[in-house]
Design an enzyme around this catalytic site. Structure first.
Site, PDB file in Angstrom:
ATOM      1  N   GLY A  53       8.920 -19.193  36.247  1.00  0.00           N
ATOM      2  CA  GLY A  53       8.308 -19.874  35.122  1.00  0.00           C
ATOM      3  C   GLY A  53       9.334 -20.248  34.066  1.00  0.00           C
ATOM      4  N   GLY A  55      10.501 -21.067  30.049  1.00  0.00           N
ATOM      5  CA  GLY A  55      10.365 -20.253  28.853  1.00  0.00           C
ATOM      6  C   GLY A  55      11.420 -19.176  28.735  1.00  0.00           C
ATOM      7  CG  HIS A  56      11.892 -16.676  31.327  1.00  0.00           C
ATOM      8  ND1 HIS A  56      11.265 -15.810  30.454  1.00  0.00           N
ATOM      9  CD2 HIS A  56      11.016 -16.882  32.342  1.00  0.00           C
ATOM     10  CE1 HIS A  56      10.072 -15.492  30.934  1.00  0.00           C
ATOM     11  NE2 HIS A  56       9.898 -16.132  32.076  1.00  0.00           N
ATOM     12  CG  HIS A 218       6.233 -13.288  31.772  1.00  0.00           C
ATOM     13  ND1 HIS A 218       6.719 -12.413  32.721  1.00  0.00           N
ATOM     14  CD2 HIS A 218       6.581 -14.529  32.184  1.00  0.00           C
ATOM     15  CE1 HIS A 218       7.323 -13.103  33.681  1.00  0.00           C
ATOM     16  NE2 HIS A 218       7.261 -14.378  33.373  1.00  0.00           N
TER      17      HIS A 218
END
Length: 356
Positions: A53, A55-56, A218
């Protein structure tokens, strides 16, 4: 929520477009959406593929380049990439020596990368897998069975990128990846939560003098919520937890490219011991000032010295983030001269660059 975005539906495509425009050594594939080296495939070299995902950032697309990843598959924010994206990215980077997939231990990532591995095998692409599960904080979480894969992923990608560059075979790279994973330990803490654009509100709320100890990337809960006092107390507690929870036995699945089937392996992590040599990573989870990270590193170096650990190399900065979360993670990876030579090998990516 105030963020420098246009629309939550176009966040990923716009940000990747900017990344590739800023770094011409990368190539953006629009449909399905993934990133490769501009010169991929590289003939005769094992190709490295990772993803997860978004966002990192800079993980994973920021680590695509010479001496590191051949390609990266970004999902939507905090959402695993789909098997078709992984499959097509792997085909695009395969130079004939096979594709090694580096997979963080999250349920969605495991399922989708495993499906892609089977599809690739059926299509004639040699494939192997390495699972990363370095987070010592919790056994199970909202996102995974077993320990989570976090910032040791970055160190593994660098070391395996150098191994592939020097000509190691697919099986040699895979075996090395499992070894490095077993030697790495990470833990994170949060002082405040991140805000996912699609949600528009922080993922959790902490009181003024609280921290989430053992937080996931997360925003998943950690060991517990603890009072926050100061830097030294926080780093001391993180360091003690890394040492105390270093021993870990578990069963993981590995793709056998010769047999064309999944094999279960019992893997063993050993706690760090006096006399060990390490690479130390002090990682910003998103909104922590660099000055504070150096304060963390100062205390971490003190803790390592007191415990008889020698820091051979270090990274301090933003490498495996969680959007705008205020917090840090610490990773310690046990190394020897062989791994240090791989670490020192040249790398040229948007987020890591050294050597010729």
């Amino acid at each position: 929520m105030k963020k420098l975005i246009n629309d939550v539906e176009t966040v990923l495509t716009e940000q990747l477009a900017g990344l590739v425009k800023a770094h011409p050594t990368l190539h953006l594939h629009p449909d399905p959406l993934y990133v490769t080296r501009a010169d991929a495939p590289v003939s005769g070299k094992v190709a490295l593929l990772s993803g997860g995902g978004s966002g990192h950032e800079p993980m994973h697309c920021g680590y695509v380049g010479e001496g590191m990843l051949s390609g990266a598959c970004p999902g939507e924010i905090f959402t695993s990439p789909t098997p078709d994206k992984i499959f097509e990215c792997a085909q695009a980077i395969d130079g004939g020596a096979g594709v090694l997939m580096i997979i963080k231990n999250y349920t969605g990532d495991i399922l989708n990368f495993e499906t892609a591995a089977e599809l690739l095998h059926d299509s004639g692409v040699q494939v192997a897998t390495v699972i990363v599960d370095d987070d010592v904080a919790v056994k199970d979480s909202l996102y995974t069975a077993g320990r989570r894969g976090v910032a040791n992923t970055v160190l593994i990608e660098k070391l395996l990128g150098a191994a592939a560059q020097r000509g190691d075979s697919l099986s040699q790279c895979a075996q090395l990846g499992w070894q490095i994973n077993n030697q790495g330990h990470s833990i994170g803490i949060a002082l405040s939560a991140c805000t996912v654009p699609a949600a528009g509100t922080p993922s959790f709320t902490l009181n003024e003098h609280e921290m989430e100890f053992g937080v996931g990337i997360h925003g998943e809960p950690g060991i517990d919520r603890r009072p926050f006092t100061n830097l030294n107390d926080t780093v001391d507690a993180m360091f003690a937890t890394l040492l105390e929870n270093g021993t870990w036995q578990r069963t993981l699945r590995q793709w056998d490219c010769k047999q064309g089937e999944w094999q279960e392996h019992t893997e063993q992590k050993q706690a760090l011991q006096q006399g060990d040599r390490v690479i130390a990573l002090v990682n910003n989870l998103g909104a922590t000032p660099l000055s504070e990270l150096y304060g963390v590193y100062d205390r971490l170096a003190h803790c390592c010295q007191q415990a008889g650990l020698t820091i051979e190399r270090n990274l301090v900065g933003s490498y495996c983030t969680s959007l705008d979360m205020s917090g840090i993670s610490i990773t310690l990876l046990k190394v020897d001269d062989t791994l240090l030579s791989l670490w020192d090998a040249p790398v040229n990516t948007p987020a890591l660059r050294w050597g010729e």
